[in-house]
Scaffold this motif. Structure first.
Motif, PDB file in Angstrom:
ATOM      1  N   ALA A   1       0.851  -1.195   0.000  1.00 30.25           N
ATOM      2  CA  ALA A   1       0.000   0.000   0.000  1.00 30.25           C
ATOM      3  C   ALA A   1       0.888   1.247   0.000  1.00 30.25           C
ATOM      4  O   ALA A   1       1.790   1.351   0.831  1.00 30.25           O
TER       5      ALA A   1
ATOM      6  N   SER B   1      -6.005  -1.358   2.169  1.00 26.96           N
ATOM      7  CA  SER B   1      -5.121  -2.127   3.047  1.00 26.96           C
ATOM      8  C   SER B   1      -5.522  -1.893   4.499  1.00 26.96           C
ATOM      9  O   SER B   1      -5.799  -0.761   4.897  1.00 26.96           O
TER      10      SER B   1
ATOM     11  N   GLU C   1      -5.092  -7.033   2.159  1.00 26.48           N
ATOM     12  CA  GLU C   1      -4.729  -6.015   1.189  1.00 26.48           C
ATOM     13  C   GLU C   1      -5.239  -6.427  -0.188  1.00 26.48           C
ATOM     14  O   GLU C   1      -5.155  -7.598  -0.556  1.00 26.48           O
TER      15      GLU C   1
END
Length: 175
Positions: free
Chosen positions: A45, A77, A103
């Motif tokens: 992320a 995420s 995620e």
């Protein structure tokens, strides 16, 4: 004549000065509970917000964020960690523990879009995606608010194009 505004300002300043000097005299007790806030990045992320609650040497941290740019162009995420802190009273400390996270990301794939356009039919997905849901062993290292984080998944519930070792860097501030 309106004397009320002329009286309120000096009275307010006097009251503020008395409260400030009185608060300076009260000794502050060290609290067992500390709150952490911060910002960082992870290899899965590009940007995460970090919030933590520390009770003595036991820490609970949550980090996450998401962005939506359009169809098939977004990421999200979230990760939570339960950690034990070593050397918590020093500027340098490290935490070890367990974490879990999810995620997901989708991004357009121009090559796949060109293949579909050339064939005038959908043969491949017009986007790439990554997805991961795991339980990990974690280690965080802090120095003056800067941190690095390493997560090694030991069980993955979902794994599509996921990394074997997850990392993060950023800055946290203890309130």
């Amino acid at each position: 004549m309106n004397l009320l505004p002329k009286m309120i300002i000096p009275f307010g300043l006097t009251l503020l000065g008395a409260v400030h000097s009185g608060a300076a005299e009260v000794p502050k007790q060290p609290s067992d509970i500390k709150i952490e806030v911060g910002i960082g990045t992870r290899n899965q992320a590009p940007l995460v917000l970090v919030a933590g609650l520390d009770f003595r040497s036991l820490d609970f941290r949550v980090q996450g964020m998401g962005m939506h740019y359009g169809e098939n162009d977004f990421w999200a995420s979230i990760r939570g960690s339960l950690l034990w802190t070593c050397f918590s009273e020093l500027p340098f400390k490290f935490d070890v523990g367990i974490g879990a996270g999810y995620e997901y990301a989708e991004a357009p794939n121009k090559m796949h879009q060109a293949i579909n356009n050339a064939n005038k039919k959908k043969y491949v997905y017009p986007f790439n995606y990554k997805e991961e849901l795991d339980i990990s062993m974690e280690m965080w290292v802090h120095m003056y608010g800067l941190y690095t984080q390493i997560s090694v998944p030991f069980y993955q519930f979902k794994d599509h194009d996921a990394q074997n070792v997850l990392w993060g860097v950023g800055f946290t501030y203890t309130l």
